[in-house]
Each structure stands twice: as C-alpha cells, then as structure tokens.
Write a protein that holds these residues in place. Sequence first.
Motif, mmCIF file in Angstrom:
data_model
loop_
_atom_site.group_PDB
_atom_site.id
_atom_site.type_symbol
_atom_site.label_atom_id
_atom_site.label_comp_id
_atom_site.label_asym_id
_atom_site.label_seq_id
_atom_site.Cartn_x
_atom_site.Cartn_y
_atom_site.Cartn_z
ATOM 1 N N ALA A 138 0.769 -1.118 -0.088
ATOM 2 C CA ALA A 138 -0.237 0.340 0.076
ATOM 3 C C ALA A 138 0.927 1.157 -0.207
ATOM 4 O O ALA A 138 0.375 2.557 -0.809
ATOM 5 N N VAL A 139 1.660 1.419 0.831
ATOM 6 C CA VAL A 139 2.360 2.798 0.662
ATOM 7 C C VAL A 139 3.194 2.853 -0.053
ATOM 8 O O VAL A 139 3.257 3.755 -0.471
ATOM 9 N N THR A 140 4.242 1.243 -0.799
ATOM 10 C CA THR A 140 4.915 1.129 -2.168
ATOM 11 C C THR A 140 3.531 2.435 -3.271
ATOM 12 O O THR A 140 4.089 3.178 -4.116
ATOM 13 N N VAL A 141 2.143 2.285 -3.258
ATOM 14 C CA VAL A 141 1.754 2.077 -4.727
ATOM 15 C C VAL A 141 1.481 3.472 -4.262
ATOM 16 O O VAL A 141 1.316 4.740 -5.168
ATOM 17 N N VAL A 142 0.864 3.978 -2.905
ATOM 18 C CA VAL A 142 0.436 5.571 -3.103
ATOM 19 C C VAL A 142 1.812 6.577 -2.942
ATOM 20 O O VAL A 142 1.843 7.321 -4.035
ATOM 21 N N HIS A 159 2.794 6.601 -6.703
ATOM 22 C CA HIS A 159 1.310 7.419 -7.825
ATOM 23 C C HIS A 159 2.310 8.839 -7.591
ATOM 24 O O HIS A 159 1.811 9.486 -8.142
ATOM 25 N N LEU A 160 2.176 9.154 -6.265
ATOM 26 C CA LEU A 160 2.245 10.624 -5.664
ATOM 27 C C LEU A 160 3.510 11.338 -6.247
ATOM 28 O O LEU A 160 3.737 12.059 -6.660
ATOM 29 N N ILE A 179 -4.349 11.034 2.948
ATOM 30 C CA ILE A 179 -5.371 9.999 3.098
ATOM 31 C C ILE A 179 -4.874 9.458 2.050
ATOM 32 O O ILE A 179 -5.752 7.847 2.335
ATOM 33 N N SER A 180 -4.172 9.193 0.620
ATOM 34 C CA SER A 180 -4.298 8.291 0.080
ATOM 35 C C SER A 180 -3.843 7.233 0.442
ATOM 36 O O SER A 180 -4.583 5.974 0.430
#
Lengths: 216, 786
Positions: B244-248, B251-252, B272-273
Amino acid sequence: MGALQSLHGRPEYLDLAEKTGFSFEQIRVLHERFKQLSHNEETLRRSHFNEIPDLACNPIRAQIIEAFFDRRNYHQNGEGTVEEIGFEEFLVVMSHFRPPSLHMTEEQRENVRREKLRFVFNMHDTDNDGTITLEEYRHVVEELLSRSGALEKETAKSIADAAMLEVASISMGHMEPDEFYEGITFEHFLKLLDGFEIESRMNIRFLNMDTSTLCK
Amino acid sequence: MPSRSGSQRPPGSGRSSPERGLLLLLLLLVLLPLGDASSAGVGHQEHAGNHTAANGRHNFTKKPFPVLSLDYHHIQTPFEISLWVLLASLMKLGFHLIPRLSNIVPESCLLIVVGLLVGGLIKLAGEKVPPVLDSRLFFLCLLPPIILDAGYFLPIRPFMENIGTILMFAVVGTLWNAFFIGGILYAVCQSQPDLNKLSLLPCLLFGSIVSAVDPVAVLAVFEEIHINELLHILVFGESLLNDAVTVVLYHLFDEYSAAGPVTVLDAFLGVISFLVVALGGVLVGAIYGFLSAFTSRFTSHTRVIEPLFVFVYSYMAYLSAEMFHLSGIMALISCGAVMRPYVEANISHKSHTTIKYFLKMWSSVSETLIFIFLGVATVDGPHSWNWIFVTVTVILCLVARVIGVIGLTYIINNFRIVKLTTKDQFIIAYGGLRGAIAFSLGFLLDDGRFPMREMFLTAIITVIFFTVFVQGMTIKPLVELLAVKKKQEAKRTINEEIHTQFLDHLLTGIEDICGHYGHHHWKDKLNRFNKKYVKKCLIVGERSKEPQLIAFYHKMEMKQAIELVESGGGVKMPSAVPSTVSMQNIQPKKPPPAKSAERSLPQLPKGREEEIRKILRSNLQKTRQRLRSYNRHTLVVDPYEDGFGDLLIKKQKMIELEKKIKEMNNYLTVPAAPPDSPTMCRARLASDPQAYSVKQSSDSVPTIQVDLASPQSPDSVNVMDEFRRAKQQQEEEEEYQGLMMKPPQGPSGPNKPGEADTTRDPQKLTRCLSDPGPSADEDEDEPFLS
C-alpha cells in the motif's frame, strides 16, 4: 525520598511490590479495581466475582474464580480453599500473569514457566491430590465446550480420552496392558506442554490500565 | 527427458538427465526464433500461392498438395508461453536432482542464472529478446497466484498477534527507507557533474521503488531456511503490507515529478490516499471473500467447480482493487484470509486438496517464471551503467534497512511482550530482499518524463541481484551460525489445542476481572460475534455450530485413520509417539461386575476371522455394483456431505434408542457408533469412497458399522449377528462410558472391524478401516491434511 512520594503514603505497597514484582503504578491501579469489585470492603468473596458481567459468558468462569480462592496459588505452600481473599492474595494470583522481563537467564525463565504451568495445573486439579485424573480432565474439556451449544457429551469424553492417551504415551512410553495410568502429575504436565511457550503466552498487559476506563 | 540413447546408465546418475534436458531445451529455444523466421516465409509463400491460383495465373506451376506443412504463426503465442512454462518447470525439476547445488545456492539465484543464459542465447541467435517482463503480464498474471497462495494459507494467529509490529515495519519502515535513500541519493547526485539534472522528486520516486521489501523474493528465500514462525511472519507480513505504501508513494511522486513542487496539501492528500488505498484494498478483498464464502454454501451439489469459485473470486478481488488503484496485494490477502475458514467448512475434502495443490502449483510456476524473466530482462534491457549511482544505491539500501530496523525495534519493544532480540533484528534487516516488483515498477516509468529511466533500471537490477544473490546465499549459513531458532516441526497435539483454547478463555477472564479491555477481550467478542451471526450465514448446515476444538479433533482423527490405512492396516498403529499405551491403561479400574460376564473379548479363531472377512467382502462387492454409472459432471457421492442433516437426526434417534435399551438392561450393549457420524463418513471417504453411501445404509446392505445394539432393531443386518453372537459375553458396565475394554494386545488387526463404539478413538476407528476391501483404489495417494 522520591520513591516514597510515589507510594501515595502506602508503605505496604513496597512489600507487595517486592513480593509480586509489580510496579507501584500497577499495584495502585489494581487496588482501585479491587476496591471497585469489593464495593470498598476489605475482602473479596465469590459473589463479588459473579457480579462481573463480562465474565458471565466465559466457559471456564467457575474455574477462574476458584483459582483466586485456592491456597495453592498464594505461594505459601498452603492447601485447600478460602472463602474470602484480601488484596494481597488478589495481587499474588494476578502476578502469575505478569510478562517475563526481557533479560532473564535460562534458569529464571524455567522458573517462570514452572510457576505459570503450576497455576494452570492447579486449575485442572480440583481435588488437590496432585494429579489430574481422567475425570478431572474430562471435566475440563466439557467446560471448554459447554458454551458451544451443540455439545455431545461423548465427543468431550473422547477428546479428553485421546488427550489422556497422548499424555500417557508421552510420559510413560511403554505400559503393560494391565498397568494403570493414575493421572497426570505435575512433571508429566511440564513435559506435555514443553513446546507450548507458556511464558510468552500467558500474559496480560498491565501497562496501560486506566482507572477511568475500568468497567463495572 | 528420456535418455533413449543406448548407453545403459544406472538410474542413480541423475546428472545426465537434467543436463541433457537442458541442452534439449536450449536447442528448442534456438530453433524457436529460427523457426519463426522461416515460418514467416512459408506462410507468405502459401498465401501468395493461393492468391495466384485464385487469380488464375495459369503459368504458375501447380504445387503438389502439401502433405505436411509448417505453420508456426498459427500457434506461435500459446506455443511460446507453453515453452516458457515448460522450461521453468524443467529447471525446477533439474535443480532438485542435484542436491549439492540446491543446498548451497537458493533456487531463486539458479533461476536468475538460467534466465541470463536463455536471454544470452536468444541474443546470440540474433533474435530480439521478447519483452517478457512486461509490467502488465507481471502484475496481472504472474504476481496474483503467489500472493493468493500466501494469503490463503496465511497463519492468522501469529499474523494478528504481531500485527502492530508488522504494520510499523511496513509503513514507517518503508517510508523511512524511501525518504532516506531518495534524499541522500539526491544530495550525492547534486555533487556529481553528470547527474546534476536529477531533481529531487525523481530521486524520491526511485527511493520509493527500491525500498520496498519484495514478497516473492522473501518467500523464495525464507522457505528454504525454515526459520522460526515469529521472524518469518514479521518479514513476510511486512513485505505484503508495504504494498500500500509503495503504491501511494509511487503514484504521488509519479504525478508530481512533472507537475512541480509538492505542497503541504499534496502531502496531506497523500496520507489520506494511503489510508484509502490500504483500507479500501482490504475492504474490497473482504467483500469478495464473503461473497465467495456465501457461494460455497450452495455448492453441495456441484462439487466439481468448488475450487473455481475460490480462484475466480480472489482474482476478481485483485482486479477490482487494481481498477481503483487500490492495493491489489492487500485485497488478495484479505480475500483469502476472510474466506478460508468458511469455505473450508463448506467444501468437500477433494476440493480442499484441489485448491491447495493448484495454488501451490501456480504459485510455484509463477515464482520460477518471474526469476527466469528477471534474468532474461537483464540481458535485454537497455542499460546505462553509472558507477556512482549504482554503488551508492546499493550501500544506501543496506544502511537504510539496518538503521530502520534498529530504530523501529527500539520503539516497538516498549509495546511488545515478547521482545525482539538483536539476533531477531539482524535477521529481519538481512531478510529485506528486493525483487521483481521493484523492477516492474521501474519498467512502468514513462521514458519521456524520466530520462534517467535506464539508469534507474540498471540500479534496480543491481540491487535485486545483490540482495538475492549475496543475501540470499549467505542467509542460510548465517542462520546456522547465529543459532537462530528454527521452525518447530512437531505436530500439533490435542493437548496443546486444548490448552490454547483454555488459555484464551483464561486470559479473557483475567482481563475482565482486571477491568481491562485488552486484546483478548476484543478477540473474544469478535469470536462470539462470528459464531453467532456470521457462521450461521456462511456455513452450510450443522457445521456452523462445530466448535474449534471438535473440528481440530476430527481432523486429527481422520489424519491418523488415513495414516493407518496407508501403512497397510492394523498391524502397527502409527502414532506420534510410538508406545504400547492403549485406552485400557488410562481407564480407571472398575470393580468386577455383579453379573457374571467375561470382560474381555473372546479371541476369534482364525477360521472365524476369515469367514467374517469373506462375508464383509462379498457384501461390499454387492454394494459396489449398485453404484450409478459414472458421469463426468458428478463426483462420486460423498456420504458425508449429502445427508448430514439427516445423519444428525438419525444419530439422535439412535442415541435415544440406545438409552432406552440400556434401561432395558439388554446384554448387547455394544455401544453403537452413531451410524454415519461425520467422522466415520469422512474416514470412509478417505479409504474407499465408492463403497459407502448414506442412502444405501438405510437399505439392508451392510456397512461396516453396527447400527444398533439391539438385536431387535429394524436396521440391524444379518451379517452383524455374527459379531453379536461372538460378543454376547461382553457387557458394558454401569456407566455408559462409551469405551470398551480391549484385548491385551491393542489393535489386534482387522478381525474386529465391526466393533462398534461411540468413541472416536483413533485406534478403534482405524481398525474399522483396516480392511480396505477388494478394490480399494485410492483416490487420495497421500494424506491431504498436512
């Protein structure tokens, strides 16, 4: 002295802390709870325990309550039961659930293990004879399954029997057909739960208890 | 790979076969591109030929009708895929034939090397290396099976007990890694003349890609070192949850690296994301998990497609999560973990086995393919080597990991009961392997926005190689050296199970007395909620009420029963602890009965035994002939599943009848086993599924059990009278104990298969099964409960 200040003027806490290993803060909180349970009396009786609502749906409620009144758990080599307990006995029973400290020698760890397993053993051995007989073990399993609803007495019996068989096999190894296995002694019990790591599992976090959140 | 050549090699020399196979495959692969080239030509030619014939150019010589032609294009893509899968599987086979090698080098390393070889070979052949590690292929096809396998078989208890620690490592640890690596890298790049143009955001992006611990690599390496459960679940759980951390982060930084500086608002939205991504993924997975559990409730008549529901629902969970850019990995994990207890209570044992083996198979092939493709992509990918960048990255990864683990453990140990020691910390830090996910994420980077993409890829590959090769190879000797606690291989005994339950209740009780709403309290509340509402809804029939202890006990019994049948029946009971202790030894001695009765079973003379066996066999054969004809769409009737509800009613009737009989003081109180109790049914299923069917037991076809004790009972069967006559002397005493005295030598073989008793004592049970019958074709070749 700074330490005395934190005792809130209760010098007996020092004594208790030494005996049970709790910190002053923990003792204070537990004392609050004790007073709450006993309605500010000096001693607790079984009826006080029966008033705790959350405990009502616990299948082994009776055994837990009995454990508080069992002299064997007071570290005084006593036997039999009492009718009411004071704060000291309450604390001593609670101290069985203290987490082990980080740095312990093998011997200390072994002692902690023995102590905790002794507590569980005492809970099973209701007639104080030093062994857990088949009847007592069956009772344990029946109580465990008593809240499940669809209990068949035979199932509980057979589970207890199989468990007993296991203990006998592990402890005795070889038995003649007409020999009789009297019951689980404490040594056998230790051997049985050798891999159970009870010293790390049988613990309550006494750390973050806050009197204001104590339930009735 | 048969070595058909005439040389008579002894079977022990496994060395030749895999090498030959390897050679064969490499040849095939070389032919592949060549064939590709040539088939193109052939295809065109035929095409042209047809056209010209159609155009009626008569001066074109008529070709003879092609008896045999090569049309490679037609089947090219599936053929290549199959070839790759075949290569992967053969490699796996080969490595295990060479035990020396697989002890030193972990499988993942070998597979990467194979990939390098294959890639090199293809390049040598002059062909373009296929872009095998295409990100879409990776994320949509190769990754899900591995994660589903991990999630479905995730040990929930240790995971939940350590969830705080795992989350700390996953979230805080990964964030720390990303920013530390990105920041320092940026500082270093600024000081270098050629890397000057690398701005902060691409550096941070790179940091976030390379900082995530990879579940595939961790699984591959940790599987072989058999480390203790706590460390395994910590590192593995971290690798799963950091997705989850990696995805955010990805993308960020991806979004904003072009669009300009990141403001505080963006950072806040990022937080939040993160919550949305993580919790959303879990929620999506849980929804699909419940759907799947609910569906499995109705599959009792179509057992064949049960496994399919598990797979499809899980995959859809993954795809749905990916659709919203939520964390697909977390969705898969939560889907598998949520649906497992309910699905397993509903599906048949064969389906359970199918699911287990399919998951293992797919995940194994996927993993192999991933590593091979990593090797191939290394050979292929455009590389831009920059000494400083790469070495700094590798060093920073190590340093960041170590600092992160030490710092976090210091904080976490204040909250843990079982503290993490230095040894534990070392293993956690050392086990932070990077893998193919990092590579695929790097691959996804847009070339336009990230001109340094190739450099990034090179660095990522170097880090992956470093962690997998160096750390992967040395972790095993280090574990030995540091004497880290290994996984306990001992089987779970029933005593431990009893005491686990006991301890749970005890601790909950003590917490209630203390007035402390600790995590035992909440766990207990959740369990009760589960039992009261959820299980009723999702589990079919009576099994919803089965408490865990009983379920465990049945499972254990059945396992022992299967083991006994496999070991050839009855002669020696395989038990966890070989001993001569039998049930008789633990029974309290009773005073001799008032009535005169022989208390031990008479020894049946040999001839009698044979007679009884013959009778049983003949009756079994009759049973067999009555089966319906085989139909591909129906499995053989599973006695347990079909009439469970009826069974219980029947059982209850039996028990009442027995009580009445006991009161009548009838001699033949051979306590009857509940005729088709779940255990017996399941046990029968294991040994000889075709012979027994619930419906038939109501006929006069005898089953192996005695239905009722009473000779007057309508359901009893003639054959059983034989037994009753034999046992007439036996008597069961006052208390309806449900146990019988046994002849002194314990399980005396199959001469008492008809002994009916109410206990589920494995000994007795297995004796019933010890006569496998005339044609015991074993569907289950191995115990499926491992």
